[in-house]
Design a protein around this motif. Structure first.
Motif, short mmCIF file in Angstrom:
data_model
loop_
_atom_site.label_atom_id
_atom_site.label_comp_id
_atom_site.label_asym_id
_atom_site.label_seq_id
_atom_site.Cartn_x
_atom_site.Cartn_y
_atom_site.Cartn_z
N UNK A 282 0.70 -1.48 -0.06
CA UNK A 282 -0.03 -0.08 0.01
C UNK A 282 1.00 1.20 -0.10
N UNK A 283 1.88 1.35 0.86
CA UNK A 283 2.78 2.48 1.05
C UNK A 283 3.25 2.81 -0.42
N UNK A 284 3.79 1.77 -0.85
CA UNK A 284 4.44 1.83 -2.17
C UNK A 284 3.56 2.46 -3.26
N UNK A 285 2.26 1.59 -3.57
CA UNK A 285 1.45 2.06 -4.42
C UNK A 285 1.12 3.72 -4.32
N UNK A 286 0.93 3.97 -2.98
CA UNK A 286 0.49 5.58 -2.89
C UNK A 286 1.80 6.33 -3.29
N UNK A 287 3.02 6.04 -2.81
CA UNK A 287 3.98 6.93 -3.25
C UNK A 287 4.20 7.13 -4.59
N UNK A 288 3.86 5.75 -5.30
CA UNK A 288 3.90 5.95 -6.79
C UNK A 288 3.09 6.81 -7.65
N UNK A 289 1.79 6.74 -6.83
CA UNK A 289 0.80 7.55 -7.29
C UNK A 289 1.02 9.20 -7.23
N UNK A 290 1.73 9.33 -6.19
CA UNK A 290 1.96 11.07 -5.79
C UNK A 290 3.02 11.21 -6.71
N UNK A 291 4.09 10.52 -7.27
CA UNK A 291 5.15 10.75 -8.09
C UNK A 291 4.54 10.95 -9.26
N UNK A 292 3.75 10.00 -9.68
CA UNK A 292 3.01 10.05 -11.14
C UNK A 292 2.15 11.44 -11.48
N UNK A 293 1.58 11.60 -10.42
CA UNK A 293 0.69 12.95 -10.41
C UNK A 293 1.46 14.27 -10.62
N UNK A 294 2.56 14.13 -9.49
CA UNK A 294 3.46 15.47 -9.98
C UNK A 294 4.42 15.42 -11.23
N UNK A 295 4.47 14.17 -11.81
CA UNK A 295 5.26 14.22 -13.11
C UNK A 295 4.24 14.59 -14.11
N UNK A 296 2.95 14.39 -13.78
CA UNK A 296 2.00 14.96 -14.80
C UNK A 296 1.72 16.52 -14.78
#
Length: 631
Positions: A282-296
């Motif tokens: 869960x923590x990894x999925x959340x971090x990846x989402x946050x970084x993907x959103x920032x990247x976009x």
């Protein structure tokens, strides 16, 4: 043989037996017609094949929803499948004399009876599952009671018990209207929505990929949304319940994912892994989402939430309540795909108030399963970099100029080193927000420490109470970390011959990723060194062993398991330690400062009450001497 035994133990099998026996008794008893061939045949067929019929019914529902992205077609398909089945059953009953033509005609004939009992059955099952999702009863028991009620009412009405006929007709119309009414209203809201407000997007996001981003952008534009709130599953309820019952286990960890496997206790009729059995943490999925959103460049439009405790207690229903509390009066739009997971989420939206569904029929070739299998070009660049690192068993990965250690599916930021080689503190600069780690000194602090352990071990990791709290709590040194008055982290130290043992290290979920784990572990090491210990020992969950290896600990012995998690033994001598000062010599105070070692636990750096007592006595002696000299 094992599969056959599992089949016999399956709740679905037992439910089939229950329905078959109940049907047989309900129709045979009133007329004492125990040997009617038609009744015996139908009852045996139902008892044996009900679980398989349920699978077929589910598949029809899922396929129609996937193709249309609407709720009603799936429910019509499920209804049609059961209606055909019931139609055959009642024609057999009529032909074999289980029910009479007159009694059947009183309820609209075989066509009317089968339509009404199907409508009632569908509605009752919907209510039973909805109640279970709200933590009211158990889904299996609820469905069993609902089916039993429907069978008894149908049998009583079909066999001519006059006063039961209106009950049968009313229940069929009521429950049928309920299940189809909710579905049609939901579909209507999705087709003719009111624009504006906030979007909510739930799912496993295992992992978050390009289609998720495209759906969010499309929803914001078409619905005129202020922002979209995303929340991932933590451990899906299906898996959490199955883990608690021992029906599935975390069989292994593979390329950063936990891999579930069935046990001998698993129900042969239950599909535990409809979206696959491999999940990123869960923590990894959340971090990846946050970084993907920032990247976009969408961090101002998309908010990634992590109400972990709320989800574990109340699921997405609780998350929706929290979102409503923080956004009062805002119109909510529920975003979802037409795949199985998306339609499950749609049901939650429909049961949580007047939410406007935003359904997207999945027609692209982007697949989370394919991404987990190594396919590229389907996810944001930052996520692909991280997943590639997991697949290649890399030790670290660089994200936004920060280095993260990959440890059993988790991303742990490595703290930067100062020029002297020590780890730089990550305490917050604000004095009121500074993390204070200290020895527990009163009952309130002790209760706070125990609360943290209950959150982390009992709720997150499903550890039983009697395994988490033991008699060693009365002899150990309890440590707590506070931000102001808010409890953040805890641990305990036990002192054994020539070794200090560190136990129950835990950090509340919302405070992870800030370097507090490093601060806590340094405190434990330094505190134990001050007490004169040169050897240290702990049990680490296998997925976290690399964290301790960073401090010089090494694994000894084989892996072992308790409280449903895999552990390793780890030890370190003072000469092995990194980032920790080794120039501690408490014996230097013996013969010089007799009260130094009487200082309270955790306060060896400051004078204790007995030292103040010595000073008081010296002052009093000095005062007496001065008085005598004056005399």
């Amino acid at each position: 043989m094992k599969r056959f035994q599992s089949y016999l133990r399956s709740f679905s099998t037992l439910l089939g037996y229950l329905v078959g026996v109940l049907m047989y008794v309900a129709y045979a008893y009133p007329n004492q017609d125990w040997f009617n061939a038609g009744l015996v045949s139908v009852s045996l067929f139902v008892a044996i094949f009900l679980p398989y019929y349920s699978r077929i019914s589910n598949k029809i529902d899922e396929w129609l929803c996937f193709k249309t992205a609407f709720v009603t077609p799936g429910r019509v398909g499920r209804f049609a499948a059961q209606w055909v089945f019931n139609l055959v059953v009642f024609y057999v009953f009529l032909a074999s004399g289980v029910i009479t033509v007159a009694n059947a005609d009183a309820l609209g004939g075989v066509l009317g009876i089968s339509l009404l009992t199907t409508a009632a059955s569908q509605g009752i099952q919907y209510v039973a599952i909805t109640l279970a999702n709200r933590e009211i009863g158990n889904v299996n028991r609820n469905v069993a009671w609902g089916l039993a009620f429907n069978i008894l009412v149908t049998a009583a009405a079909a066999l001519g018990i006059g006063w039961m006929r209106p009950v049968f007709i009313f229940s069929g119309l009521l429950f049928g209207a309920l299940v189809f009414g909710i579905g049609m209203l939901s579909d209507l809201r999705s087709v003719i929505p009111r624009k504006g407000g906030i979007g909510i997007f739930f799912g496993t996001f295992n992992p978050f990929h390009n289609t998720h981003l495209a759906i969010v952008k499309q929803a914001m534009e078409e619905r005129g949304l202020e922002k979209v709130i995303i929340h991932s599953t933590v451990v899906p309820k299906l898996h959490a319940d199955a883990l608690a019952k021992g029906e599935i286990v975390i069989a292994e960890r593979q390329q950063g994912m936990r891999v579930y496997g069935r046990t001998s206790k698993a129900d042969v009729h239950v599909n535990y892994f409809p979206t696959g059995n491999r999940f990123y943490e869960f923590d990894t999925r959340k971090q990846m989402m946050e970084w993907a959103v920032a990247e976009a460049g969408l961090q101002d439009k998309i908010e990634v939430l992590a109400y972990e405790d709320t989800y574990l207690h109340h699921g997405f229903y609780g998350i929706i309540r929290k979102i409503k509390e923080h956004n009062p009066g805002k119109r909510l739009h529920g975003i979802h795909g037409s795949d199985l997971g998306g339609m499950w989420v749609r049901r939650i939206y429909d049961e949580s108030g007047w939410i406007y569904p935003y359904a997207v029929r999945r027609v692209d070739k982007v697949s989370a399963t394919a991404i987990r299998n190594g396919a590229e070009g389907m996810a944001p660049r930052v996520i692909e970099d991280i997943l590639r690192s997991f697949r290649e068993s890399a030790a670290t990965v660089q994200v936004n100029n920060h280095t993260y250690r990959l440890s059993e599916g988790l991303l742990q930021e490595e703290e930067p080193l100062t020029p002297s080689g020590s780890i730089q503190s990550s305490s917050l600069s604000s004095e009121e927000d500074e993390l204070i780690i200290k020895v527990v000194e009163n009952e309130e602090e002790k209760q706070k420490a125990f609360m943290i352990r209950a959150i982390v071990y009992m709720h997150e990791q499903h550890c039983p109470y009697e395994e988490e709290f033991d008699l060693n709590d009365y002899s150990a040194t309890q440590v707590i970390g506070l931000l102001g008055e808010e409890p953040v982290l805890t641990a305990r130290i036990r002192y054994l011959p020539e070794v200090a043992k560190f136990e129950r290290l835990s950090i509340r979920p919302e405070y992870r990723g800030r370097g507090y784990g490093h601060q806590l572990f340094r405190f434990l090491l330094q505190f134990s060194r001050k007490k004169g210990y040169n050897r240290f020992y702990l049990h680490a969950q296998s997925r976290l062993a690399s964290f301790y290896e960073g401090y010089g600990f090494r694994v000894v012995g084989d892996t072992f398991a308790f409280s449903d998690h895999e552990y390793v033994e780890m030890v370190a001598d003072v000469s092995d330690l990194t980032h920790i000062s080794n120039d501690v010599d408490l014996t230097s105070h013996i013969g010089i400062e007799p009260m130094h070692l009487n200082r309270p636990e955790g306060r060896l750096h400051e004078p204790g009450p007995l030292e103040e007592s010595m000073e008081r006595m010296l002052r009093e002696q000095g005062d007496k001497k001065k008085k005598k000299e004056k005399v």
